[in-house]
Design an enzyme around this catalytic site. Structure first.
Site, mmCIF file in Angstrom:
data_model
loop_
_atom_site.group_PDB
_atom_site.id
_atom_site.type_symbol
_atom_site.label_atom_id
_atom_site.label_comp_id
_atom_site.label_asym_id
_atom_site.label_seq_id
_atom_site.Cartn_x
_atom_site.Cartn_y
_atom_site.Cartn_z
ATOM 1 N N LYS A 83 0.879 -1.063 -0.025
ATOM 2 C CA LYS A 83 -0.110 0.111 0.044
ATOM 3 C C LYS A 83 0.841 1.170 0.019
ATOM 4 O O LYS A 83 2.057 1.141 0.116
ATOM 5 C CB LYS A 83 -0.838 -0.054 1.244
ATOM 6 C CG LYS A 83 -0.050 0.104 2.504
ATOM 7 C CD LYS A 83 -1.076 -0.336 3.585
ATOM 8 C CE LYS A 83 -0.365 -0.091 5.077
ATOM 9 N NZ LYS A 83 -1.063 -0.901 6.205
ATOM 10 N N ARG A 142 -11.279 0.165 14.401
ATOM 11 C CA ARG A 142 -11.153 0.761 13.139
ATOM 12 C C ARG A 142 -11.969 0.175 12.018
ATOM 13 O O ARG A 142 -13.266 0.312 12.072
ATOM 14 C CB ARG A 142 -9.694 0.766 12.805
ATOM 15 C CG ARG A 142 -9.015 1.926 12.335
ATOM 16 C CD ARG A 142 -7.586 1.987 12.198
ATOM 17 N NE ARG A 142 -7.276 0.884 11.119
ATOM 18 C CZ ARG A 142 -5.855 0.452 10.843
ATOM 19 N NH1 ARG A 142 -5.059 1.413 11.385
ATOM 20 N NH2 ARG A 142 -5.642 -0.470 9.904
ATOM 21 N N HIS A 192 -6.792 -7.089 12.169
ATOM 22 C CA HIS A 192 -5.645 -6.617 12.337
ATOM 23 C C HIS A 192 -5.353 -6.353 13.796
ATOM 24 O O HIS A 192 -6.238 -5.888 14.463
ATOM 25 C CB HIS A 192 -5.750 -5.230 11.418
ATOM 26 C CG HIS A 192 -4.430 -4.528 11.068
ATOM 27 N ND1 HIS A 192 -3.342 -5.160 10.976
ATOM 28 C CD2 HIS A 192 -4.085 -3.132 11.023
ATOM 29 C CE1 HIS A 192 -2.398 -4.310 10.489
ATOM 30 N NE2 HIS A 192 -2.942 -3.095 10.918
ATOM 31 N N ARG A 210 0.953 -10.875 6.764
ATOM 32 C CA ARG A 210 0.782 -9.789 5.929
ATOM 33 C C ARG A 210 1.775 -8.776 6.367
ATOM 34 O O ARG A 210 1.530 -7.580 6.911
ATOM 35 C CB ARG A 210 -0.640 -8.984 6.299
ATOM 36 C CG ARG A 210 -1.824 -9.879 6.016
ATOM 37 C CD ARG A 210 -3.046 -9.165 5.878
ATOM 38 N NE ARG A 210 -3.352 -8.120 7.045
ATOM 39 C CZ ARG A 210 -3.830 -8.655 8.372
ATOM 40 N NH1 ARG A 210 -4.626 -9.760 7.958
ATOM 41 N NH2 ARG A 210 -3.989 -7.830 9.101
ATOM 42 N N TYR A 249 16.774 30.634 7.883
ATOM 43 C CA TYR A 249 15.739 31.594 8.301
ATOM 44 C C TYR A 249 15.699 31.530 9.824
ATOM 45 O O TYR A 249 15.973 30.731 10.444
ATOM 46 C CB TYR A 249 14.276 30.791 7.867
ATOM 47 C CG TYR A 249 14.024 30.893 6.508
ATOM 48 C CD1 TYR A 249 13.978 32.196 5.729
ATOM 49 C CD2 TYR A 249 13.624 29.753 5.648
ATOM 50 C CE1 TYR A 249 13.609 32.303 4.346
ATOM 51 C CE2 TYR A 249 13.369 29.786 4.286
ATOM 52 C CZ TYR A 249 13.252 31.073 3.651
ATOM 53 O OH TYR A 249 13.145 31.313 2.271
ATOM 54 N N CYS A 299 14.657 24.331 5.352
ATOM 55 C CA CYS A 299 13.803 25.072 4.541
ATOM 56 C C CYS A 299 12.909 24.393 3.387
ATOM 57 O O CYS A 299 13.015 23.024 3.496
ATOM 58 C CB CYS A 299 14.606 25.916 3.622
ATOM 59 S SG CYS A 299 15.709 27.053 4.584
ATOM 60 N N ASP A 319 13.379 23.926 0.340
ATOM 61 C CA ASP A 319 14.245 23.476 -0.710
ATOM 62 C C ASP A 319 15.691 23.050 -0.420
ATOM 63 O O ASP A 319 16.377 22.460 -1.286
ATOM 64 C CB ASP A 319 14.321 24.083 -2.261
ATOM 65 C CG ASP A 319 13.037 24.633 -2.426
ATOM 66 O OD1 ASP A 319 12.001 23.737 -2.742
ATOM 67 O OD2 ASP A 319 12.844 25.853 -2.390
HETATM 68 C C1 LIG Z 1 -0.394 -1.774 6.678
HETATM 69 C C2 LIG Z 1 -1.032 -3.120 7.108
HETATM 70 C C3 LIG Z 1 -0.308 -4.266 7.267
HETATM 71 C C4 LIG Z 1 1.083 -4.227 7.336
HETATM 72 O O1 LIG Z 1 1.474 -3.884 8.683
HETATM 73 P P1 LIG Z 1 3.252 -3.698 9.063
HETATM 74 O O2 LIG Z 1 3.201 -3.113 10.384
HETATM 75 O O3 LIG Z 1 3.563 -2.758 8.139
HETATM 76 O O4 LIG Z 1 3.582 -4.924 8.786
HETATM 77 C C5 LIG Z 1 -1.023 -5.380 7.208
HETATM 78 N N1 LIG Z 1 -2.310 -5.571 7.404
HETATM 79 C C6 LIG Z 1 -2.924 -4.546 7.256
HETATM 80 C C7 LIG Z 1 -4.415 -4.252 7.370
HETATM 81 C C8 LIG Z 1 -2.543 -3.136 7.079
HETATM 82 O O5 LIG Z 1 -3.284 -1.930 7.077
#
Ligand SMILES: *Cc1c(COP(=O)(O)O)cnc(C)c1O
Length: 388
Positions: free
Chosen positions: A58, A156, A185, A240, A281, A328, A330
């Protein structure tokens, strides 16, 4: 070779060689080390031998480039890809990637049909999304493969536990969708031993049994990078990992993970200032003695947090050197003391850290965030991406 005279304490004069070197290099560049990505993928796959590995790509592969990361990870042990949204998943398909992809977060009115037509799996957590996926499947002339998400405590985007039974029953009664998996998750996997992880695992188990009772026979996935590394009991059918693939370790114990992204630039000019003169700055930094400054053409519009003003180091000409004065939009200015620095010299803003150089983690610790935010914050198109 540069013919510029290098005299300690004095900036070398600009010559065509140093100018050409400076111009041949991009102003701001992230170099992506695909060997390190291969290493990390294989390392993580070896830690979850009983599960398939979904490379989470992602946010354009956490800023590393989703298609390139996906291709490399798939060649090193990953069999699945994880995207946030359908456009991200379709970008992988447009890049020629045919491996299974799960997309898990789109708005309720998203048209799922293009994703279904491209064989993208859908992560769903509401009856409305399920019905919308079924309608899209009819339009696409193909069943939608879905992963039903249970909220086990993160509060969530999963389906709340008290709505779960009805949700899995609805899915079981919807012939246009094939339920491939249930998933959730974790909230605190990066704090090994945190009691929330066990509580979430228990609720995940309840959700699984409810799915079985509804007549489904789903696979299961729960583990992010941190749980992959610390909770083998929670690997289930698929893990994941995201951040660990990119070589950034989310847990306290040591792991052989190698940072994939190096952020580099080069010196565009040097100058000598006298004791008492100030920099950038607000003139927030003042030289205590005569010193040489190197100007580096990257700033907060490239992804260097302004909060790092007077609080960061770069690696330049063989050692760490402080950035002085404000960051800054840039540019930043590096104090080089009496060392000889040439225009065109490479500057590493952050990288693997193996040579004692600065890391994304260091930036995150200094600014009170996580390295995820640093690597996803390198702004294209100003920052060029190069693959090694
Ligand atoms: C981003 C995400 C992950 C990966 O998480 P990490 O902490 O980067 O390993 C796994 N599952 C879901 C649903 C996520 O949104």
């Amino acid at each position: 070779m540069s013919a510029a005279p290098r005299v300690a304490g004095r900036p070398p004069i600009t010559c065509y060689d140093t100018m050409n070197r400076a111009m041949a290099a991009p102003r701001a560049e992230v170099v992506i080390d695909l060997d390190n990505l291969r290493h990390n993928t294989a390392y993580l796959a070896a830690r979850a031998p009983g599960a398939e590995l979904m490379a989470v790509v992602k946010a354009d592969g956490y800023g590393h480039g989703a298609v390139e990361v996906a291709r490399t990870a798939l060649g090193s042990g990953a069999t699945w890809l994880g995207s946030c949204s359908i456009p991200e998943a379709l970008a992988l398909r447009a890049g020629g990637i045919t491996a299974p992809v799960l997309a898990w977060l789109d708005t309720p009115d998203t048209d799922f049909a293009p994703a279904i037509a491209e064989g993208v799996d859908l992560g769903l957590s509401t009856p409305r999304a399920l019905e919308s996926a079924a309608a899209a499947a009819r339009r696409a002339g193909r069943r939608a493969r879905v992963h039903l998400k249970i909220d086990t405590g993160l509060s969530r985007n999963g389906c709340p536990a008290d709505e779960w039974e009805a949700f899995v029953e609805l899915a079981a009664a919807t012939p246009e969708v094939e339920v491939h998996a249930i998933w959730s998750h974790l909230a605190c996997a990066d704090e090994p031993g945190h009691p929330a992880t066990d509580a979430q695992a228990e609720r995940f188990d309840d959700a699984y049994r409810a799915a079985l009772r509804a007549g489904l026979d789903p696979k299961r996935h729960l583990a992010n990078s941190a749980a992959l590394l610390t909770r083998p009991d929670l690997h289930f059918d698929l893990v994941r990992p995201g951040i660990a693939l990119y070589g950034l370790n989310p847990v306290p114990d040591e792991h052989d993970l190698r940072p994939v992204m190096t952020f580099r630039s080069s010196v565009v000019r040097t100058k000598r200032i006298r004791a008492g003169e100030s920099v950038s700055y607000g003139l927030t930094w003042t030289a205590k003695s005569d010193t040489s400054l190197a100007l580096v053409p990257v700033g907060y519009a490239d992804g260097v947090p302004r909060a790092l003003s007077n609080r960061m180091h770069v690696r330049l000409a063989g050692r760490r050197r402080p950035v002085v004065g404000r960051v800054c939009m840039d540019q930043v200015v590096v104090d080089c003391g009496d060392d000889e620095i040439a225009e065109g010299d490479e500057v590493v803003l952050f990288g693997t850290g193996v040579d004692g150089g600065p890391t994304a983690r260091e930036w995150a610790d200094t600014t009170g965030t996580i390295d995820y935010e640093i690597v996803t914050g390198m702004h294209r198109p100003r920052v060029v991406r190069t693959y090694r």
